[in-house]
Design a protein around this motif. Structure first.
Motif, short mmCIF file in Angstrom:
data_model
loop_
_atom_site.label_atom_id
_atom_site.label_comp_id
_atom_site.label_asym_id
_atom_site.label_seq_id
_atom_site.Cartn_x
_atom_site.Cartn_y
_atom_site.Cartn_z
N MET A 48 -72.09 114.79 73.53
CA MET A 48 -72.54 113.39 73.47
C MET A 48 -71.48 112.51 72.81
N ASN A 49 -70.83 113.01 71.77
CA ASN A 49 -69.78 112.24 71.12
C ASN A 49 -68.60 111.99 72.05
N ARG A 50 -68.26 113.00 72.84
CA ARG A 50 -67.13 112.84 73.79
C ARG A 50 -67.48 111.84 74.89
N VAL A 51 -68.71 111.88 75.36
CA VAL A 51 -69.13 110.95 76.40
C VAL A 51 -69.18 109.53 75.82
N SER A 52 -69.64 109.39 74.61
CA SER A 52 -69.73 108.07 73.97
C SER A 52 -68.36 107.47 73.70
N ALA A 53 -67.37 108.31 73.47
CA ALA A 53 -66.03 107.84 73.15
C ALA A 53 -65.28 107.29 74.37
N ILE A 54 -65.74 107.62 75.54
CA ILE A 54 -65.04 107.20 76.77
C ILE A 54 -65.24 105.73 77.04
#
Length: 54
Positions: A48-54
């Motif tokens: 979720m953090n990686r998706v939010s960072a995009i």
């Protein structure tokens, strides 16, 4: 006719065996979930953090 009734009354099945299998399965689920739960939570949080960072 009496023989059929007697056979039906004698055929009770293995209820204690099924109860034991059910309880053991539930116990295994609890143990596996308690071990794998934190790892799964970390995996989901990281994704979720990686998706939010995009």
């Amino acid at each position: 006719m009496k023989q059929k009734i007697k056979l039906l009354l004698d055929e009770r099945g293995d209820v204690p065996g099924w109860v034991l299998i059910t309880l053991m399965t539930a116990g295994l689920v609890v143990v596996i979930w308690s071990v794998a739960g934190p790892a799964l939570r970390n995996l989901i949080d990281e994704s979720m953090n990686r998706v939010s960072a995009i």
